[in-house]
Write a protein that holds these residues in place. Structure first.
Motif, PDB file in Angstrom:
ATOM      1  N   GLN A  63       0.433  -1.752   1.408  1.00 49.22           N
ATOM      2  CA  GLN A  63      -0.121  -2.105   2.721  1.00 49.22           C
ATOM      3  C   GLN A  63      -1.094  -3.283   2.609  1.00 49.22           C
ATOM      4  O   GLN A  63      -2.185  -3.295   3.179  1.00 49.22           O
ATOM      5  N   ALA A  64      -0.648  -4.294   1.872  1.00 54.12           N
ATOM      6  CA  ALA A  64      -1.423  -5.526   1.741  1.00 54.12           C
ATOM      7  C   ALA A  64      -1.165  -6.420   2.952  1.00 54.12           C
ATOM      8  O   ALA A  64      -0.157  -6.281   3.645  1.00 54.12           O
ATOM      9  N   HIS A  65      -2.083  -7.350   3.193  1.00 52.03           N
ATOM     10  CA  HIS A  65      -1.933  -8.219   4.366  1.00 52.03           C
ATOM     11  C   HIS A  65      -2.137  -9.694   4.037  1.00 52.03           C
ATOM     12  O   HIS A  65      -2.136 -10.535   4.938  1.00 52.03           O
ATOM     13  N   THR A  66      -2.282 -10.027   2.751  1.00 49.76           N
ATOM     14  CA  THR A  66      -2.409 -11.426   2.357  1.00 49.76           C
ATOM     15  C   THR A  66      -1.867 -11.599   0.942  1.00 49.76           C
ATOM     16  O   THR A  66      -1.870 -10.643   0.146  1.00 49.76           O
ATOM     17  N   MET A  67      -1.320 -12.796   0.639  1.00 49.37           N
ATOM     18  CA  MET A  67      -0.789 -13.098  -0.689  1.00 49.37           C
ATOM     19  C   MET A  67       0.155 -11.993  -1.169  1.00 49.37           C
ATOM     20  O   MET A  67       0.037 -11.458  -2.269  1.00 49.37           O
ATOM     21  N   LEU A  68       1.133 -11.669  -0.325  1.00 49.19           N
ATOM     22  CA  LEU A  68       1.990 -10.521  -0.617  1.00 49.19           C
ATOM     23  C   LEU A  68       2.801 -10.686  -1.896  1.00 49.19           C
ATOM     24  O   LEU A  68       3.195  -9.692  -2.512  1.00 49.19           O
ATOM     25  N   GLU A  69       3.075 -11.944  -2.300  1.00 57.08           N
ATOM     26  CA  GLU A  69       3.839 -12.124  -3.532  1.00 57.08           C
ATOM     27  C   GLU A  69       3.096 -11.550  -4.743  1.00 57.08           C
ATOM     28  O   GLU A  69       3.694 -11.296  -5.789  1.00 57.08           O
ATOM     29  N   ILE A  70       1.789 -11.338  -4.578  1.00 57.43           N
ATOM     30  CA  ILE A  70       0.981 -10.711  -5.637  1.00 57.43           C
ATOM     31  C   ILE A  70       0.560  -9.312  -5.222  1.00 57.43           C
ATOM     32  O   ILE A  70       0.808  -8.335  -5.921  1.00 57.43           O
ATOM     33  N   THR A  71      -0.058  -9.216  -4.057  1.00 57.30           N
ATOM     34  CA  THR A  71      -0.675  -7.953  -3.647  1.00 57.30           C
ATOM     35  C   THR A  71       0.325  -6.892  -3.230  1.00 57.30           C
ATOM     36  O   THR A  71       0.016  -5.703  -3.242  1.00 57.30           O
ATOM     37  N   ALA A  72       1.547  -7.281  -2.859  1.00 55.41           N
ATOM     38  CA  ALA A  72       2.560  -6.296  -2.465  1.00 55.41           C
ATOM     39  C   ALA A  72       3.542  -6.011  -3.590  1.00 55.41           C
ATOM     40  O   ALA A  72       4.626  -5.497  -3.348  1.00 55.41           O
ATOM     41  N   SER A  73       3.156  -6.358  -4.803  1.00 55.97           N
ATOM     42  CA  SER A  73       4.054  -6.133  -5.944  1.00 55.97           C
ATOM     43  C   SER A  73       3.339  -5.385  -7.062  1.00 55.97           C
ATOM     44  O   SER A  73       3.642  -5.553  -8.240  1.00 55.97           O
ATOM     45  N   GLN A  74       2.406  -4.553  -6.674  1.00 57.91           N
ATOM     46  CA  GLN A  74       1.588  -3.867  -7.676  1.00 57.91           C
ATOM     47  C   GLN A  74       2.237  -2.577  -8.186  1.00 57.91           C
ATOM     48  O   GLN A  74       2.160  -2.252  -9.364  1.00 57.91           O
ATOM     49  N   LYS A  75       2.878  -1.849  -7.299  1.00 58.91           N
ATOM     50  CA  LYS A  75       3.411  -0.542  -7.669  1.00 58.91           C
ATOM     51  C   LYS A  75       4.767  -0.674  -8.360  1.00 58.91           C
ATOM     52  O   LYS A  75       5.547  -1.573  -8.054  1.00 58.91           O
ATOM     53  N   ASP A  76       5.045   0.251  -9.254  1.00 60.16           N
ATOM     54  CA  ASP A  76       6.335   0.253  -9.935  1.00 60.16           C
ATOM     55  C   ASP A  76       7.462   0.678  -9.007  1.00 60.16           C
ATOM     56  O   ASP A  76       8.619   0.317  -9.209  1.00 60.16           O
ATOM     57  N   LYS A  77       7.109   1.470  -7.993  1.00 60.18           N
ATOM     58  CA  LYS A  77       8.131   1.951  -7.075  1.00 60.18           C
ATOM     59  C   LYS A  77       7.650   1.821  -5.630  1.00 60.18           C
ATOM     60  O   LYS A  77       6.491   2.066  -5.316  1.00 60.18           O
ATOM     61  N   ASP A  78       8.589   1.406  -4.786  1.00 59.62           N
ATOM     62  CA  ASP A  78       8.387   1.468  -3.347  1.00 59.62           C
ATOM     63  C   ASP A  78       9.312   2.562  -2.818  1.00 59.62           C
ATOM     64  O   ASP A  78       9.624   3.488  -3.560  1.00 59.62           O
ATOM     65  N   PHE A  79       9.785   2.450  -1.564  1.00 62.75           N
ATOM     66  CA  PHE A  79      10.519   3.579  -0.999  1.00 62.75           C
ATOM     67  C   PHE A  79      11.773   3.166  -0.243  1.00 62.75           C
ATOM     68  O   PHE A  79      11.858   2.075   0.327  1.00 62.75           O
ATOM     69  N   ILE A  80      12.732   4.076  -0.248  1.00 66.08           N
ATOM     70  CA  ILE A  80      13.805   4.107   0.743  1.00 66.08           C
ATOM     71  C   ILE A  80      13.474   5.246   1.693  1.00 66.08           C
ATOM     72  O   ILE A  80      13.211   6.375   1.255  1.00 66.08           O
ATOM     73  N   ALA A  81      13.471   4.952   2.995  1.00 64.62           N
ATOM     74  CA  ALA A  81      13.227   5.991   3.998  1.00 64.62           C
ATOM     75  C   ALA A  81      14.570   6.582   4.411  1.00 64.62           C
ATOM     76  O   ALA A  81      15.462   5.861   4.872  1.00 64.62           O
ATOM     77  N   ALA A  82      14.730   7.887   4.222  1.00 68.31           N
ATOM     78  CA  ALA A  82      15.951   8.599   4.614  1.00 68.31           C
ATOM     79  C   ALA A  82      15.670   9.338   5.911  1.00 68.31           C
ATOM     80  O   ALA A  82      14.786  10.206   5.965  1.00 68.31           O
ATOM     81  N   VAL A  83      16.419   9.006   6.968  1.00 66.40           N
ATOM     82  CA  VAL A  83      16.181   9.559   8.304  1.00 66.40           C
ATOM     83  C   VAL A  83      17.366  10.426   8.712  1.00 66.40           C
ATOM     84  O   VAL A  83      18.520   9.974   8.705  1.00 66.40           O
ATOM     85  N   ASP A  84      17.086  11.670   9.077  1.00 60.38           N
ATOM     86  CA  ASP A  84      18.094  12.592   9.591  1.00 60.38           C
ATOM     87  C   ASP A  84      18.172  12.385  11.104  1.00 60.38           C
ATOM     88  O   ASP A  84      17.457  13.020  11.871  1.00 60.38           O
ATOM     89  N   TRP A  85      19.086  11.468  11.543  1.00 54.54           N
ATOM     90  CA  TRP A  85      19.082  11.118  12.963  1.00 54.54           C
ATOM     91  C   TRP A  85      19.700  12.198  13.841  1.00 54.54           C
ATOM     92  O   TRP A  85      19.404  12.281  15.052  1.00 54.54           O
ATOM     93  N   LYS A  86      20.512  13.066  13.263  1.00 52.03           N
ATOM     94  CA  LYS A  86      21.029  14.182  14.067  1.00 52.03           C
ATOM     95  C   LYS A  86      19.918  15.202  14.346  1.00 52.03           C
ATOM     96  O   LYS A  86      19.870  15.803  15.425  1.00 52.03           O
TER      97      LYS A  86
END
Length: 658
Positions: free
Chosen positions: A249-272
């Motif tokens: 949840q960074a808001h500046t210099m994302l090429e650095i600040t948004a690449s800190q974690k080893d894993k991000d997420f896939i959101a799985a949505v049960d639309w039914k």
């Protein structure tokens, strides 16, 4: 001294990368040019039709291009989110309402992902959907006319990238915020991002008969960046998967600040399950303005329809609605194989590709194998949902982005940095083949490649650069598409062809799914345009104060009327032009000297309107802009413009000599 060291280090890094890419292109099948005989496979004889239609996004052009495969021939550019002077789109009064938003009339857009409607998990050739990334919107194109017929704006969203992917029976097309924003919008400090910014997933209901779109519901999500999406199918039907990054949840210099974690997420949505919560009244009515603009083929007019609210589901209040699947690292592409058993996450900053098993996802949910919970959304344990990893790093392949499937148990993944496509076995997760692309490949497309039943004959790589592939055209070179034969064990390069704008994605479908339904003309008797003129005897010019309405017809090879007097400086003149032709491929154009907007291009049986503001006295010509017959040059007329407030009598004529 430091600056000099940085410059030298940068030069060395670039040289290493260039050397690496060059070396890597000699791997795989060892071929760096079009193979012998391949031009024969891509060649379509004069008078013969291509086997497939390809629909390519135009990126920053805001349009969609239609290309034949295997020939690579450009058939048409469909105007969608940007005005088009060739066709009068966005200039004529009929289509202007399609580009209306809460920000006003927007004459430009950024198209990314074309998506064909589906029936029973396979593209059916009825409609093409396309997203607009800049000002979040989704458009629907009618494939009987190849014209844009609806554009819906998406509220509570910033950037519309994960869009507009369909469910297997086109129950929904989906869209997600690329850039999270305050929801509701308000004046807040940007550094309060974590407290005030949210992402939104939009589920747009599609009418099975008409195709009309309506926002059924939105899901309020944590303020990450939601990047791409794909629907479950087969065993995973009823689920939708969205990739996300910037979980920091960074808001500046994302090429650095948004690449800190080893894993991000896939959101799985049960639309039914979402539909069930919706029926139970769990959604909140959220006041917000947006536009749903529709084109009516009977009246041949678009209307801009303002909406005032959407329904929002909140995951913390709807257990089981959304789960997060940890995915390395900064995932971009999210793809589901034809069986629906496997979900593939491509991390831009992880050379290896993670393959998740849907049955393991379901088991982890049933066993509550959660690492933590974020805003009411459980995070599943990575190791428990993983089917395996494709070890692309061991093969020195870098920058995986997108994956499509051939329906024969194989997947094809693009690698942006090493400029190549790699074919691999889905079950065994082993590399089968690799081919270089030229250069920096992004998306790829196999006709039907994201459906349950791909037509696995061709693959198209869409490259961000072309460099030495085409004749130079100044500082900017065209983007390039490359056509590969994938019918055998080895991929074979057949053809290079340039593309319109930046093609982010494309979809392909056999021509026989579309060709039989293609309209040849608009029947004049079905034209219910409010200003239609169906015969030359009905032509007229009507003054209403300083507004003048010219009811005009066009037919080979004259306009009626072709002489008009009594127009004054300061008038607002509406030309309502009806093309009386009832023959295929005989459009007529209309252009007026000094017209400040565009021309008209009017199909047979159609009526279009354009506004002209005369600014100076004199006699000015108008003419047909589309070559229609041997006497096309004679298809012209004159308008006399008198001084403002003049009492020059209003009169018009055709075929009269005084």
């Amino acid at each position: 001294m430091k600056k000099r060291i940085y410059i030298i280090a940068g030069i060395i890094a670039v040289l290493i990368l260039v050397t690496y890419i060059g070396c890597n292109h000699n791997k795989g099948n060892g071929k760096t040019s079009i193979t012998e005989g391949s031009s024969v496979q891509a060649y379509v004889k004069p008078g013969e039709h291509d086997e497939f239609y390809g629909f390519f996004s135009g990126g920053f052009s805001g349009q969609v291009s239609v290309v034949g495969l295997p020939s690579g021939r450009l058939f048409k550019v469909i105007p969608v989110f940007s005005v088009d002077a060739e066709k009068g789109y966005g200039f004529n009064e009929e289509t202007k309402p399609l580009l209306q938003t809460t920000f006003g009339f927007l004459p430009w857009g950024d198209t990314h992902h074309p998506e064909l409607s589906q029936t029973d998990g396979q593209p059916d050739g009825r409609w093409l959907f396309i997203n607009e990334n800049n000002t979040p919107r989704v458009a629907r194109i009618d494939l009987t006319t190849f014209e844009t017929v609806e554009i819906i704006q998406l509220p509570n969203s910033g950037g519309n990238h994960a869009s507009p992917f369909t469910t297997p029976n086109t129950d929904y097309v989906v869209a997600a915020s690329r850039f999270s924003v305050p929801v509701p919008q308000k004046d807040v400090a940007i550094n309060t991002y974590k407290e005030n910014f949210k992402g939104v997933l939009s589920f747009i209901k599609v009418d099975k008969t008409t195709g009309n779109m309506d926002i059924a519901f939105q899901i309020l999500m944590p303020g990450f960046d939601y990047d791409l999406a794909h629907s479950g199918k087969g065993v995973s039907d009823g689920w939708m998967f969205f990739s996300s990054y910037n979980t920091e949840q960074a808001h500046t210099m994302l090429e650095i600040t948004a690449s800190q974690k080893d894993k991000d997420f896939i959101a799985a949505v049960d639309w039914k399950l979402a539909e069930k919560y919706l029926a139970e009244g769990k959604a909140k009515d959220f006041p917000v303005e947006y536009f749903d603009n529709e084109y009516n083929e009977e009246t041949q007019m678009a209307t801009a329809n303002k909406r005032n609210s959407v329904k929002i589901l909140i995951p913390s209040e709807c257990p089981g609605l959304v789960y997060y699947m940890p995915t390395p690292k900064s995932p971009h592409g999210i793809d589901v194989d034809p069986s629906g058993k496997y979900i593939i996450g491509n991390g831009k900053l992880s050379a290896d590709v993670s393959v998740f098993a849907f049955d393991k996802v379901k088991k982890a949910i049933d066993n509550k194998s959660f690492v933590t919970t974020i805003d009411g959304i459980p995070v599943l344990k990575y190791d428990e949902i993983l089917a395996g990893v494709v070890p692309f790093a061991d093969a020195n392949a870098l920058g995986p982005l997108h994956t499509e499937f051939d329906g024969k148990g194989n997947a094809y993944t693009t690698f942006f940095i090493s400029s190549e496509v790699i074919k691999w076995d889905i079950e065994k997760r082993i590399i089968l083949d690799r081919v270089p692309t030229y250069y920096a490949v992004g998306h790829l497309m196999i006709p039907g490649g994201d459906s349950e039943k791909p037509w696995g004959k061709y693959m198209v790589a869409m490259n961000k650069m072309s460099k030495d592939r085409f004749l130079p055209t100044g500082p900017e070179l065209c983007h390039t598409a490359q056509l590969f034969d994938i019918s055998g064990n080895k991929m074979k390069l057949l053809l290079d062809f340039p593309t319109i704008g930046e093609p982010h994605y494309a979809q392909g479908i056999p021509a026989d799914k579309i060709k039989p339904n293609s309209k040849r003309m608009y029947k004049l008797e079905d034209n219910h345009h409010p200003h239609v003129t169906k015969t030359e005897e009905e032509t007229k010019v009507v003054r209403e104060g300083n507004e003048v309405h010219v009811y005009m017809t066009a037919i080979r090879s004259h306009f009626a009327p072709d002489n008009i007097e009594g127009i004054n400086v300061g008038d607002k003149v509406y030309f309502h032009v009806t093309n009386l032709e009832q023959d295929w491929d005989i459009p007529h154009g209309f252009a007026m000297m000094g017209m400040q907007n565009g021309e008209l291009l009017i199909m047979p049986g159609q009526t279009e309107t354009i506004v002209w503001y005369p600014t100076q006295e004199g006699v000015l010509p108008f003419y047909c802009t589309d070559f229609c017959s041997a006497l096309h040059q004679e298809m012209q007329g004159y308008i006399r413009i008198s001084a403002k407030g003049s009492k020059t009598p209003l009169k018009w004529s055709v075929g009269e000599e005084e």
